[in-house]
Design a protein around this motif. Structure first.
Motif, mmCIF file in Angstrom:
data_model
loop_
_atom_site.group_PDB
_atom_site.id
_atom_site.type_symbol
_atom_site.label_atom_id
_atom_site.label_comp_id
_atom_site.label_asym_id
_atom_site.label_seq_id
_atom_site.Cartn_x
_atom_site.Cartn_y
_atom_site.Cartn_z
ATOM 1 N N CYS A 27 0.805 -1.225 0.000
ATOM 2 C CA CYS A 27 0.000 0.000 0.000
ATOM 3 C C CYS A 27 0.839 1.277 0.000
ATOM 4 N N VAL A 28 2.108 1.180 0.338
ATOM 5 C CA VAL A 28 2.948 2.384 0.402
ATOM 6 C C VAL A 28 4.044 2.379 -0.658
ATOM 7 N N GLN A 29 3.855 1.639 -1.730
ATOM 8 C CA GLN A 29 4.848 1.626 -2.797
ATOM 9 C C GLN A 29 4.962 3.006 -3.428
ATOM 10 N N THR A 30 6.136 3.294 -3.968
ATOM 11 C CA THR A 30 6.435 4.615 -4.514
ATOM 12 C C THR A 30 5.495 4.997 -5.645
ATOM 13 N N ASP A 31 5.301 4.111 -6.584
ATOM 14 C CA ASP A 31 4.442 4.395 -7.736
ATOM 15 C C ASP A 31 3.002 4.036 -7.395
ATOM 16 N N PRO A 32 2.096 5.005 -7.431
ATOM 17 C CA PRO A 32 0.693 4.723 -7.085
ATOM 18 C C PRO A 32 0.059 3.637 -7.945
ATOM 19 N N VAL A 33 0.553 3.446 -9.160
ATOM 20 C CA VAL A 33 0.006 2.407 -10.035
ATOM 21 C C VAL A 33 0.258 1.023 -9.451
ATOM 22 N N ASP A 34 1.357 0.878 -8.709
ATOM 23 C CA ASP A 34 1.713 -0.413 -8.123
ATOM 24 C C ASP A 34 0.955 -0.713 -6.830
ATOM 25 N N ARG A 35 0.283 0.268 -6.276
ATOM 26 C CA ARG A 35 -0.452 0.074 -5.016
ATOM 27 C C ARG A 35 -1.788 -0.619 -5.278
ATOM 28 N N PRO A 36 -2.197 -1.504 -4.385
ATOM 29 C CA PRO A 36 -3.495 -2.178 -4.586
ATOM 30 C C PRO A 36 -4.657 -1.240 -4.270
ATOM 31 N N THR A 37 -5.795 -1.520 -4.886
ATOM 32 C CA THR A 37 -7.009 -0.770 -4.570
ATOM 33 C C THR A 37 -7.533 -1.245 -3.212
ATOM 34 N N MET A 38 -8.421 -0.479 -2.627
ATOM 35 C CA MET A 38 -8.981 -0.874 -1.323
ATOM 36 C C MET A 38 -9.759 -2.177 -1.424
ATOM 37 N N SER A 39 -10.443 -2.388 -2.537
ATOM 38 C CA SER A 39 -11.170 -3.656 -2.680
ATOM 39 C C SER A 39 -10.187 -4.822 -2.757
ATOM 40 N N SER A 40 -9.013 -4.598 -3.376
ATOM 41 C CA SER A 40 -7.992 -5.644 -3.419
ATOM 42 C C SER A 40 -7.429 -5.912 -2.028
ATOM 43 N N VAL A 41 -7.237 -4.840 -1.247
ATOM 44 C CA VAL A 41 -6.720 -4.986 0.122
ATOM 45 C C VAL A 41 -7.703 -5.800 0.962
ATOM 46 N N VAL A 42 -8.983 -5.483 0.840
ATOM 47 C CA VAL A 42 -10.005 -6.219 1.589
ATOM 48 C C VAL A 42 -10.008 -7.687 1.174
ATOM 49 N N MET A 44 -7.452 -9.362 -0.091
ATOM 50 C CA MET A 44 -6.213 -9.986 0.401
ATOM 51 C C MET A 44 -6.305 -10.306 1.890
ATOM 52 N N LEU A 45 -6.904 -9.401 2.652
ATOM 53 C CA LEU A 45 -7.021 -9.623 4.097
ATOM 54 C C LEU A 45 -7.996 -10.746 4.423
ATOM 55 N N GLY A 46 -9.032 -10.878 3.630
ATOM 56 C CA GLY A 46 -10.077 -11.855 3.928
ATOM 57 C C GLY A 46 -9.876 -13.222 3.325
ATOM 58 N N ASN A 47 -8.861 -13.392 2.479
ATOM 59 C CA ASN A 47 -8.700 -14.654 1.778
ATOM 60 C C ASN A 47 -7.284 -15.169 1.988
ATOM 61 N N ASP A 48 -7.164 -16.384 2.510
ATOM 62 C CA ASP A 48 -5.838 -16.965 2.740
ATOM 63 C C ASP A 48 -5.280 -17.660 1.500
ATOM 64 N N ILE A 49 -6.115 -17.855 0.492
ATOM 65 C CA ILE A 49 -5.689 -18.579 -0.705
ATOM 66 C C ILE A 49 -4.952 -17.660 -1.687
ATOM 67 N N ILE A 50 -5.306 -16.387 -1.707
ATOM 68 C CA ILE A 50 -4.701 -15.438 -2.653
ATOM 69 C C ILE A 50 -3.207 -15.311 -2.373
ATOM 70 N N SER A 51 -2.400 -15.447 -3.437
ATOM 71 C CA SER A 51 -0.967 -15.235 -3.259
ATOM 72 C C SER A 51 -0.682 -13.749 -3.439
ATOM 73 N N LEU A 52 0.056 -13.192 -2.508
ATOM 74 C CA LEU A 52 0.327 -11.761 -2.511
ATOM 75 C C LEU A 52 1.551 -11.445 -3.362
ATOM 76 N N PRO A 53 1.473 -10.366 -4.156
ATOM 77 C CA PRO A 53 2.666 -9.957 -4.899
ATOM 78 C C PRO A 53 3.722 -9.405 -3.947
ATOM 79 N N LEU A 54 4.972 -9.497 -4.350
ATOM 80 C CA LEU A 54 6.047 -8.952 -3.522
ATOM 81 C C LEU A 54 6.123 -7.441 -3.713
ATOM 82 N N PRO A 55 6.275 -6.689 -2.630
ATOM 83 C CA PRO A 55 6.413 -5.236 -2.774
ATOM 84 C C PRO A 55 7.761 -4.890 -3.404
ATOM 85 N N ALA A 56 7.813 -3.740 -4.078
ATOM 86 C CA ALA A 56 9.052 -3.260 -4.685
ATOM 87 C C ALA A 56 9.983 -2.745 -3.595
#
Length: 92
Positions: A27-42, A44-56
Motif C-alpha cells: 500500500c505504500v509503494q512509490t508508484d501509485p500504479v503499483d499500489r493495490p485498490t482498497m477492494s484488493s486490500v479487503v 487480500m485480508l479476507g482470503n488466505d488462498i490469494i498469493s500476494l505480490p512482492l512489494p518493490a
C-alpha cells in the motif's frame, strides 16, 4: 514478529502478522500504479488462498539514524522571552 507490540506477540499468529505487513508494504509503494485498490486490500485480508505480490524496493530508506541532542553554548542567545519561536511558512 519484532515489529509488533510485545504484549500482542503471544496472541498473534505469525503468518497473519507477516501477511498484514506485506499488504501494508504494498500500500505504500512509490508508484501509485503499483499500489493495490482498497477492494484488493479487503480481498487480500479476507482470503488466505490469494498469493500476494512482492512489494518493490523502498525508494528511500534511513538506517537507524539517531541525532545527538544539541547542547547550547555560551554564544547562543535566547531571542524570545517565553521561548516560543515563530516560523514563516512560504511555498517553494
Amino acid at each position: 514478529m519484532k515489529l509488533i507490540e510485545e504484549h500482542l506477540v503471544e496472541s498473534s499468529v505469525p503468518t497473519q502478522v507477516l501477511k498484514c505487513i506485506q499488504i501494508g508494504l504494498l500500500c505504500v509503494q512509490t508508484d501509485p500504479v503499483d499500489r493495490p485498490t482498497m477492494s484488493s486490500v479487503v480481498a487480500m485480508l479476507g482470503n488466505d488462498i490469494i498469493s500476494l505480490p512482492l512489494p518493490a524496493e523502498p525508494a528511500f530508506y534511513v538506517r537507524g539514524f539517531l541525532a545527538e541532542p544539541i547542547q547550547p553554548n555560551s554564544s547562543d542567545r535566547i531571542c524570545s522571552v517565553n521561548k516560543v519561536t515563530i516560523s514563516n511558512m512560504s511555498p517553494r
